[in-house]
Design an enzyme around this catalytic site. Structure first.
Site, PDB file in Angstrom:
ATOM      1  N   ASP A 693      54.958 -79.408 -50.904  1.00  0.00           N
ATOM      2  CA  ASP A 693      54.343 -80.602 -51.454  1.00  0.00           C
ATOM      3  C   ASP A 693      53.424 -80.249 -52.627  1.00  0.00           C
ATOM      4  OD1 ASP A 693      53.668 -83.448 -51.284  1.00  0.00           O
ATOM      5  OD2 ASP A 693      51.669 -82.715 -50.730  1.00  0.00           O
ATOM      6  N   GLU A 718      57.875 -79.541 -55.084  1.00  0.00           N
ATOM      7  CA  GLU A 718      57.709 -80.813 -55.772  1.00  0.00           C
ATOM      8  C   GLU A 718      56.785 -80.598 -56.955  1.00  0.00           C
ATOM      9  OE1 GLU A 718      55.922 -85.261 -54.807  1.00  0.00           O
ATOM     10  OE2 GLU A 718      54.810 -83.445 -54.355  1.00  0.00           O
ATOM     11  N   ASP A 801      58.224 -91.309 -52.162  1.00  0.00           N
ATOM     12  CA  ASP A 801      57.196 -91.757 -53.109  1.00  0.00           C
ATOM     13  C   ASP A 801      57.766 -92.718 -54.141  1.00  0.00           C
ATOM     14  OD1 ASP A 801      54.899 -90.396 -52.234  1.00  0.00           O
ATOM     15  OD2 ASP A 801      55.633 -88.533 -53.119  1.00  0.00           O
TER      16      ASP A 801
END
Lengths: 913, 536
Positions: A693, A718, A801
């Site tokens: 993340d 990410e 997201d």
């Protein structure tokens, strides 16, 4: 976890604010105690100087555009009224021009109580928004915090908890020039060390920074020691970036060649700043691409005496306009040079066309040309050229004016044009000349254009010397940028991978070779959750039931939600890393679901949040930065430059996530604990790899450390930041964006792959706007990360997201299958979002996955783009699969026999049979 | 050199001027000189247009332009008007040993930056150990060709240095098969008095011995050059304008006499003679016997200092009464330096004949052995193979050899000034450079300048400028070298300033001939670009 786009998205809602009429700023004025005359004189001294010829164009064309078209008509009527006009048409011309202006920053005393007031303004048109925050005195870092309420001008909107966005108001300078500005009253009692800001143009989505960093206005000296202006001045100054002094230096070198190496920050200050005793005034040049609408009108009449055609061309384009023209005898529209006589100022251009300079109109707002054309010719072909090497065409093709009176042509001159566009798409038939011009105009490789515009700027002006300085400056900036880029790459010792060579031998070996960055090369990922998955409290169990189904669909890897105890139910605010009881289920269920997936042959990725961690306890100041649980850290584990959490660690090696303490990965004990944790997860839970993340938050080198320790079979990070936009349009070239992602992968030494955000962004534009040409970069490769380093690109079109119930950056609705048709046939490692699998797309997705698996497309497969045009993109992947997306037509050709393997709305996939 | 002439419209204007100038100062020698330097016309206008069609148009105009150029070249002998073509060296490891382009993105960005700066081209080291790495005559040019394409695309010129030596930093070895041969027969390498082999290049004594699997190094070099020529033929003469032939250690024509000194702050010693491999000793012996002094042929001088010692630590180099000044000294030093010059001649004539029909200029590099220059014996030069002392000019014969082969001489150390040399080393780069340039001028050898490859010395840019602007013999400068330091904030700004100051025009831009209205638009653009990249 998602951060950057939050900033961007939230500004969208502000748009109505920007339409406030001018009156609004009057209402606003009392609060800022009306404009003080002296402050105006200040801006008068720095009269808004627009640099360069381009701006002159901008002004005149903006003002004259409308007028021009009216005069055009009357002119035409005058010239042609008595004659036999059989064709008349006005073509719109769109051109982009870089307009230069400035951002100015002024600090002076407000009107009444002598408080300081900061004014930030800009003299370019646009919907300007000041995105700003403050640094408090007690923090040394450069981080952002929100200003106290009373400092926020009306209309400000808080952005999360660290910034404010305030629209700039339109006003007029005393010169009558339009400008946008915002004034911020500084509160003397608040201990504000500095105001940080960037300027955003809502119209184009561009952010204007100062040499790649935030603008920063230090205030502490003003507010704490009101008289100490000199010190304050010193502390202001231009924030020198890594190469800050370069451009000054160069400009200076121009003035006095002998002083080549002398550093000259001072000279810039002296030159650029005129400081009154009371504060300072600073200007920063900025440039913006602005679109201009012009038009060209062509009318044709028969000359009764000679039976020749008289063709009158008129345009409101400013400056020198050249028309390249020729005639054609038939429908192939092959250019020919007509016989003399030609109009004045006509030269032959490579024996294929004539180039004529259009005559300026007397009133100076445009130009015209009159052409006499022999009988018996079919049409008149032309393109327009501006003096900056800009070619203006008709929808990408030559303008074509029919010369025959035949009613069919007359009636459908419009259609004729679009038809001609179709015909000319066949490049073989298009004239070599035209091709060359097209490729020239399309050739945007900075260098030539820069030089060219420099040159034309210079040559077209009488005051050549001044001009050349301006132009030089822009070239120097370009040089500076390039040098900085080269420097940053050379400095990192790892050679960069421009394009991964696809080697046959590697291809053969690929299945056997498993590395964390690439897995086997044949992975197909499933994102096994969405933003709502936590709600049932038993997601693991629900997922478990779908395991065999996912396996039969052809997935090989599933990305599971973040497993740790978390402050937020979705799991991205972890606290006790060793407590794996989450809203998705308890630790035993987690183990069970992992085991089940392993049984059906699917590997599992754990979602590891390493950037930040929520604290258990407060420190003596009441700040939450003491960690409990199994890994007990104190504030040394928190980065020092996050103002909210009073960390005592080192400065962050990346961007900060503002909602929780950012972990300082440079600390050995932190890294040791995280390594152990990851190894424990591998062993205890059975995770096969990681989805990492918010890796923008810390250096990729640490990721390498973690991955080498935990030895995952696959890992993907990410790394998410926004793409580049110009004038509201996404730039075709997103090399900068993908390079940042590549840089991160490089920093991990290739141990991790990264989500290909670039590809998603480009697909957005291509599909949404029907601009499928965007799907080929300048080198004819895929324009995303997948074009440069396919084996490290994890392609996706949606995640929790961007889509789901958050929808921060949702894929164009209804076009998801085109997106999947792209990523599931292309190299890279594709990811399918859970919501899409279990939707009406399911069978189509399943078909695409099976095509991929059947034809053994892997992350390094070759792509040969066969078409990238306005309405269709087509490619052949690995020689066995062909695909197209978009409404346009495409059929694969070649010696192979293609058979349709999958199709849906606006996409088709073929395989060799 | 003059610019602003590649443009049909201007050529017309110039014709009238031309007549005037012919009357005024017609100088046949100047004309021929300007002809030979035709590529100096400007900063590569033609390559700005990559489309062949447009380029052909340019060419059509160029013939006319060159004519006016040559006259203006001869009419303005003022040295400062002579633009110096500037090249920048690419990283030594620009192509990796597996033939991929290293740092391709950085180089691409760097090339653009250089182009925008107005740099003429780049120098690319091409390594024997990479191209012919695995087996004899198995050449792999792909990486270099890719790089050449990048250079071409950037609109820059290319100057290739053929490196028949190895590099320690970055590590680029000799071809594997050569190293293998060297392991079994270390006598193919230079050897010092202590018997240590210098394994970074082959000894000049084996030039014509079939030591490489039955072939002589000269044959192998020759085949390498031929392969290079055919592989790079698409670039030859257009993008590729210069080829420098590797002549020895670090590509320089010298003995590896100083390879032992590595500590940077140490005063360089005198170095050692490298004549102790079996073949060198054999030649020496023959030579001594032939000249009737067979006892002199048993080895090198006995009374020389070791690598890092000063001249006075032993007898040979002493200012007064040193053996160098004896008949034996003269015998040995003449032989030692003649061996080097013959070697240089072998390689340069090989290169000159191989590349004679290509439009590229052939160059060779000589070292600037400037330490101990202020002693009478110049020991550093002597051990490196240059028999240049206070009483003897050792560069004349070298320059003559270059002239014989119509080769250009690359001279390093243009950034070094006397005042920045350590006092103890009795060094004088400036005087030595002047000596060499004098010899070159005498023999009409053109000089291509280089800086010494270390990071820029204090005052280095000023020194380079002094060297370039002061002498019309140097028309090309190859700056060493692109890399992290080159683009660093400490360095790049001063480099930029340097480039711009080099190209500072004498004429105010308002004094340039008025541009005619754009006739054939794009043509004009290119010529003007060249004007301004140089003349602004």
């Amino acid at each position: 976890m998602f951060f950057s786009s939050v900033r961007i998205m939230s500004t969208v809602s502000m748009e109505p604010l920007l339409h406030h009429p001018v009156r609004e700023s009057v209402r606003y004025a009392p609060k800022s105690r009306t404009f003080k005359p002296s402050s105006w004189s200040c801006s008068t001294n720095h009269k808004l100087v627009f640099h360069g010829r381009s701006f002159c164009n901008f002004r005149s064309s903006n003002v004259h555009a409308l007028r021009a078209s009216t005069t055009t008509d009357t002119d035409l009527v005058e010239t042609l009224e008595s004659t036999d006009v059989f064709f008349k048409e006005t073509f719109p011309l769109k051109r982009m021009e870089t307009v230069e202006g400035k951002i100015f920053i002024r600090l002076d005393h407000g009107q009444n109580n002598g408080n300081w007031q900061l004014t930030v303004g800009c003299n370019l048109p646009g919907k300007w928004i000041l995105h700003w925050g403050i640094s408090r005195v007690k923090y040394v870092g450069s981080e952002w915090d929100q200003p106290p309420e009373e400092m926020r001008p009306r209309g400000s909107i808080p952005i999360k908890d660290y910034a404010i966005e305030t629209p700039l108001k339109k006003s007029l300078s005393s010169e009558g020039d339009a400008l946008h500005e915002v004034k911020i009253d500084l509160i003397p009692t608040s201990a504000i060390a500095a105001i940080n800001f960037v300027l955003k143009d809502e119209e184009t989505g561009s952010w204007y920074q100062h040499r790649g960093r935030d603008f920063k206005v230090p205030l502490a000296d003003y507010l704490l020691d009101d008289g100490n202006v000199v010190a304050a001045k010193r502390s202001f100054g231009v924030w020198p970036g890594a190469l800050g002094p370069l451009s000054n230096l160069l400009i200076k070198a121009e003035v006095s060649p002998a002083n080549g190496s002398e550093s000259s920050n001072e000279s810039r200050e002296a030159k650029k700043k005129s400081r009154s005793l009371e504060g300072f005034y600073e200007e920063q040049p900025i440039a913006k691409q602005v679109a201009f609408d012009n038009s060209v009108t062509v009318s044709v009449r028969k000359c009764p005496e000679t039976a020749k055609n008289l063709l009158y061309v008129e345009t409101d384009l400013p400056g020198d306009v050249f028309i390249h023209w020729g005639v054609c005898r038939d429908d192939t529209k092959t250019w020919e040079i007509p016989d003399a006589p030609h109009p004045p100022e006509t030269v032959s251009f490579r024996d294929k066309a004539l180039q004529t300079r259009l005559q300026p109109k007397e009133r100076g707002d445009g130009c015209w040309g009159l052409f006499t054309i022999e009988e018996g010719l079919q049409g008149f072909l032309f393109v327009l050229k501006l003096n900056k090497g800009t070619w203006l065409k008709c929808m990408g093709n030559d303008f074509y004016i029919p010369l025959s009176r035949s009613s069919s042509l007359l009636a459908k001159s419009r259609q004729g044009l679009s038809e001609s566009a179709q015909i000319l798409e066949k490049k073989e038939e298009a004239k070599e000349e035209a091709k060359e011009e097209a490729s020239l105009s399309a050739y945007t490789n900075g260098i030539i254009n820069n030089i060219r515009s420099l040159v034309s700027d210079i040559s077209s002006e009488k005051t050549r010397k001044n001009k050349s300085k301006e132009a030089q400056e822009s070239i120097l900036q370009e040089i500076e940028k390039l040098a900085a880029e080269a420097y940053s790459i050379f400095r990192s010792s790892i050679p960069t991978f421009l394009e991964e060579p696809v080697v046959d031998t590697e291809e053969l070996k690929a299945p056997a070779k498993i590395s964390s960055g690439t897995g086997t090369g044949f992975e197909i990922l499933c994102q096994g959750f969405n933003w709502e998955s936590h709600k049932s409290g038993r997601w693991y169990m629900e997922l478990k039931e779908r395991a065999s189904e996912l396996s039969s669909l052809g997935f090989t890897v599933i990305w599971l939600p973040p497993p740790t105890e978390s402050i937020s139910p979705e799991g991205y605010m972890p606290r006790d890393l060793y407590n794996l009881n989450s809203r998705y289920g308890n630790v035993d269920q987690l183990k069970e679901v992992v085991k089940t997936f392993h049984e059906v042959g699917i590997k599992t990725l754990g979602d590891a949040v390493l950037n930040h961690r929520c604290a258990h306890h407060q420190n003596q100041n009441g700040v939450w930065n003491i960690f409990g649980g199994h890994i007990k850290w104190d504030d040394r584990a928190v980065v020092a430059d996050d103002p909210h959490f009073q960390g005592r660690g080192n400065k962050s090696s990346g961007d900060n996530f503002h909602a929780a303490p950012n972990i300082d990965h440079s600390q050995d004990f932190v890294r040791k604990d995280l390594r152990e944790w990851l190894c424990w997860l591998r062993k205890e839970i059975g995770y096969d790899g990681w989805r990492l993340d918010f890796v923008r938050g810390f250096w990729g080198g640490y990721v390498k450390d973690y991955l080498e320790a935990s030895a995952p079979l696959f890992a993907v990070g990410e790394y998410w930041d926004s793409l580049s936009y110009t004038y509201g349009e996404m730039d075709h070239n997103q090399d900068g964006h993908r390079q940042r992602i590549i840089d991160w992968i490089n920093a991990t030494n290739g141990t991790a792959a990264a989500f290909d955000v670039t590809t998603k962004g480009i697909l957005h534009s291509a599909l949404e706007r029907c601009e499928y040409w965007r799907l080929s970069d300048q080198k004819g490769k895929p324009p995303g990360v997948v074009g440069w380093w396919p084996s490290r690109a994890v392609t996706f079109i949606e995640n929790h997201d961007t889509g789901s119930t958050q929808g921060h950056w949702r894929f164009p609705g209804g076009k998801e299958m085109q997106g999947y048709a792209y990523i599931l046939t292309h190299p890279g490692t594709p990811t399918v979002f859970f919501d899409h699998i279990f939707s009406h797309y399911r069978s189509e997705i399943a078909a695409l996955i099976s095509v991929r698996n059947r034809n053994e497309i892997h992350c390094r497969s070759t792509v040969q783009i066969t078409k990238a045009e306005r309405d269709v993109y087509a490619a052949i992947v690995g020689e066995k699969v062909a695909m197209k997306i978009g409404p346009g037509h495409y059929e694969p050709s070649g010696p192979q026999r293609w058979s349709l393997a999958a199709e849906g709305k606006d996409y088709k996939v073929w395989e060799t049979s | 050199m003059e610019v602003s002439v590649i443009c049909s419209s201007q050529a017309k204007i110039r014709k009238t001027e031309l007549a005037y100038r012919e009357l005024g100062c017609f100088d046949p020698k100047g004309v021929s000189k300007a002809f030979s330097a035709k590529s100096r016309v400007c900063f590569s206008p033609s390559t700005m247009w990559r489309k062949a069609g447009i380029r052909s148009t340019l060419k059509a105009v160029q013939s006319e332009a060159v004519r006016s150029e040559k006259v203006s070249g001869s009419s303005r002998m003022s040295k400062s008007r002579d633009g110096v073509r500037l090249f920048v060296g690419l990283p030594l490891d620009a192509v990796s040993d597996c033939n991929t382009v290293n740092h391709a993105r950085a180089i691409a960005a760097g090339l653009k930056a250089l182009k925008l700066l107005g740099v003429e081209g780049v120098e690319l080291p091409v390594w024997w150990g990479i191209v012919e790495k695995e087996a004899m005559r198995k050449y792999e040019w792909s990486g270099y060709l890719a790089l050449a394409k990048m250079v071409q695309d950037a609109g820059l010129k290319l100057h290739v240095s053929l490196c028949f030596h190895a590099s320690k930093q970055p590590k680029i070895p000799l071809p594997e098969w050569v190293s293998r041969i060297g392991e079994s027969d270390p006598n193919i390498f230079f050897t010092d008095r202590a018997g240590q082999h210098y394994k970074e290049c082959l000894s000049l004594a084996v030039d014509d011995l079939p030591v490489l699997d039955g072939r002589t190094p000269i044959q192998v070099y020759h085949e390498f050059c031929e392969s290079f020529k055919s592989s790079f033929s698409p670039f030859m003469g257009s993008t590729l304008t210069g080829i420098s032939m590797g002549l020895g250690p670090d590509g320089e024509l010298r003995y590896p006499s100083h390879h032992k000194l590595t500590k940077s702050n140490q005063i360089p010693g005198v170095g050692e003679f490298q004549c102790y491999d079996k073949n060198m000793l054999g030649i020496l012996k023959q030579h001594a016997e032939a000249t009737g002094n067979s006892l002199w042929g048993l080895g090198g001088p006995h009374d020389v200092p070791t690598y890092d010692q000063s001249p006075n630590s032993n007898n040979f180099f002493r200012d007064n009464g040193g053996s160098w000044d004896s008949p034996y000294g003269d015998f040995f030093l003449s032989w030692y330096s003649n061996q080097l010059i013959s070697h240089g001649n072998r390689l340069l004539s090989l290169a000159a004949s191989t590349f004679s029909e290509s439009a590229a200029t052939v160059c060779g590099k000589i070292p600037l052995m400037h330490s101990w220059y202020k002693t009478r014996s110049h020991p550093s030069e002597l051990t490196a193979g240059y028999y240049n002392t206070t009483t003897r000019d050792g560069y004349e014969v070298v320059a003559e050899m270059f002239a014989r082969n119509s080769c250009k001489m690359i001279l390093p150390g243009m950034d070094l000034s006397d005042e920045h040399q350590s006092h103890e080393s009795l060094s004088s780069p400036e005087f030595l450079l002047a000596d060499i340039k004098k010899a070159c001028r005498k023999h009409g050898v053109e000089v291509c300048g280089q800086n010494s490859s270390a990071s820029m010395a204090p005052g280095g840019f000023e020194q380079i400028k002094k060297n370039l602007l002061g002498e019309n013999i140097v028309d090309l400068f190859s700056y060493q070298r692109m890399g992290a330091y080159f683009f660093s904030p400490e360095h790049f700004p001063s480099f930029t300033g340097f480039v711009r100051s080099l190209n500072q025009p004498e004429l105010h831009s308002d004094d340039l001939p008025e541009q005619e209205e754009e006739a054939a638009g794009s043509l004009n653009v290119s010529s003007e670009a060249s004007v301004h990249m140089q003349a602004v």
